[in-house]
Design a protein around this motif. Structure first.
Motif, mmCIF file in Angstrom:
data_model
loop_
_atom_site.group_PDB
_atom_site.id
_atom_site.type_symbol
_atom_site.label_atom_id
_atom_site.label_comp_id
_atom_site.label_asym_id
_atom_site.label_seq_id
_atom_site.Cartn_x
_atom_site.Cartn_y
_atom_site.Cartn_z
ATOM 1 N N UNK A 74 0.821 -1.211 0.000
ATOM 2 C CA UNK A 74 0.000 0.000 0.000
ATOM 3 C C UNK A 74 0.854 1.260 0.000
ATOM 4 N N UNK A 75 2.167 1.103 -0.085
ATOM 5 C CA UNK A 75 3.082 2.228 0.028
ATOM 6 C C UNK A 75 3.191 3.066 -1.234
ATOM 7 N N UNK A 76 3.920 4.136 -1.105
ATOM 8 C CA UNK A 76 4.119 5.115 -2.178
ATOM 9 C C UNK A 76 4.710 4.465 -3.424
ATOM 10 N N UNK A 77 5.653 3.549 -3.250
ATOM 11 C CA UNK A 77 6.336 2.904 -4.374
ATOM 12 C C UNK A 77 5.350 2.240 -5.328
ATOM 13 N N UNK A 78 4.318 1.640 -4.785
ATOM 14 C CA UNK A 78 3.364 0.896 -5.615
ATOM 15 C C UNK A 78 2.286 1.783 -6.231
ATOM 16 N N UNK A 79 2.214 3.016 -5.834
ATOM 17 C CA UNK A 79 1.287 3.936 -6.492
ATOM 18 C C UNK A 79 1.844 4.296 -7.854
ATOM 19 N N UNK A 80 1.016 4.803 -8.697
ATOM 20 C CA UNK A 80 1.489 5.157 -10.028
ATOM 21 C C UNK A 80 2.175 6.503 -10.060
ATOM 22 N N UNK A 81 2.954 6.735 -11.104
ATOM 23 C CA UNK A 81 3.595 8.034 -11.264
ATOM 24 C C UNK A 81 2.560 9.135 -11.489
ATOM 25 N N UNK A 82 2.884 10.367 -11.237
ATOM 26 C CA UNK A 82 4.225 10.888 -10.970
ATOM 27 C C UNK A 82 4.664 10.631 -9.532
ATOM 28 N N UNK A 83 5.990 10.478 -9.386
ATOM 29 C CA UNK A 83 6.616 10.360 -8.082
ATOM 30 C C UNK A 83 7.319 11.683 -7.805
ATOM 31 N N UNK A 84 7.034 12.288 -6.669
ATOM 32 C CA UNK A 84 7.579 13.616 -6.372
ATOM 33 C C UNK A 84 8.163 13.665 -4.967
ATOM 34 N N UNK A 85 9.343 14.264 -4.845
ATOM 35 C CA UNK A 85 9.940 14.441 -3.520
ATOM 36 C C UNK A 85 9.121 15.398 -2.671
ATOM 37 N N UNK A 86 8.274 16.200 -3.280
ATOM 38 C CA UNK A 86 7.406 17.105 -2.513
ATOM 39 C C UNK A 86 6.383 16.321 -1.693
ATOM 40 N N UNK A 87 6.180 15.034 -2.010
ATOM 41 C CA UNK A 87 5.237 14.196 -1.274
ATOM 42 C C UNK A 87 5.825 13.619 0.005
ATOM 43 N N UNK A 88 7.121 13.810 0.235
ATOM 44 C CA UNK A 88 7.767 13.282 1.435
ATOM 45 C C UNK A 88 7.140 13.928 2.667
ATOM 46 N N UNK A 89 6.475 13.150 3.517
ATOM 47 C CA UNK A 89 5.788 13.740 4.665
ATOM 48 C C UNK A 89 6.724 14.337 5.704
ATOM 49 N N UNK A 90 7.983 13.922 5.740
ATOM 50 C CA UNK A 90 8.901 14.423 6.764
ATOM 51 C C UNK A 90 9.944 15.404 6.247
ATOM 52 N N UNK A 91 10.329 15.281 4.996
ATOM 53 C CA UNK A 91 11.471 16.063 4.533
ATOM 54 C C UNK A 91 11.204 17.068 3.456
ATOM 55 N N UNK A 92 9.975 17.258 3.056
ATOM 56 C CA UNK A 92 9.692 18.135 1.923
ATOM 57 C C UNK A 92 10.196 19.557 2.165
ATOM 58 N N UNK A 93 10.128 20.013 3.385
ATOM 59 C CA UNK A 93 10.559 21.386 3.664
ATOM 60 C C UNK A 93 12.077 21.495 3.771
ATOM 61 N N UNK A 94 12.789 20.363 3.858
ATOM 62 C CA UNK A 94 14.246 20.386 4.000
ATOM 63 C C UNK A 94 14.967 20.545 2.671
ATOM 64 N N UNK A 95 14.313 20.199 1.607
ATOM 65 C CA UNK A 95 14.946 20.232 0.299
ATOM 66 C C UNK A 95 14.844 21.621 -0.327
#
Length: 117
Positions: A74-95
């Motif tokens: 059920x994780x992010x990897x198995x969802x379809x694209x697009x894959x975005x680093x902005x979806x990171x729940x913990x680190x999006x503001x660090x990048x």
């Protein structure tokens, strides 16, 4: 001399990676100069392109630890694209930069006849 009768399948899908600066940097000098887009590969089927996009995502450090868990069905990897680093729940503001890996269909460009008057 032997002839190769195999026909290479048409490449109808591609994997594209885009990088763009974080929204909090908008308005700073040179902001618009940091948008990048590159084609990572072309594929005959959408399924092959999606698999290649997942592989690329799993290889990139920005996705590791939160998006690359191949065992979590059920994780992010198995969802379809697009894959975005902005979806990171913990680190999006660090990048300072976000990366998107997406799959898109390759459309034939239609040539329009130019009319001279």
């Amino acid at each position: 001399m032997a002839h190769n009768n195999s026909i290479k399948p048409a490449m109808k899908w591609r994997v594209v990676m885009s990088n763009y600066p974080h929204e909090r940097l908008e308005g700073r000098p040179g902001y618009w100069e940091y948008f990048e887009r590159k084609i990572l590969g072309q594929y005959a089927t959408e399924e092959d392109a999606i698999e290649a996009a997942k592989e690329k995502m799993a290889q990139m450090g920005q996705f590791q630890g939160w998006a690359d868990d191949v065992d979590d069905e059920d994780g992010y990897y198995h969802g379809g694209p697009p894959y975005s680093t902005a979806d990171d729940p913990d680190g999006a503001m660090c990048e300072d930069e976000h990366t998107i890996i997406d799959v898109e269909e390759i459309k034939e460009e239609k040539k329009s006849a130019s009319k001279k008057e």
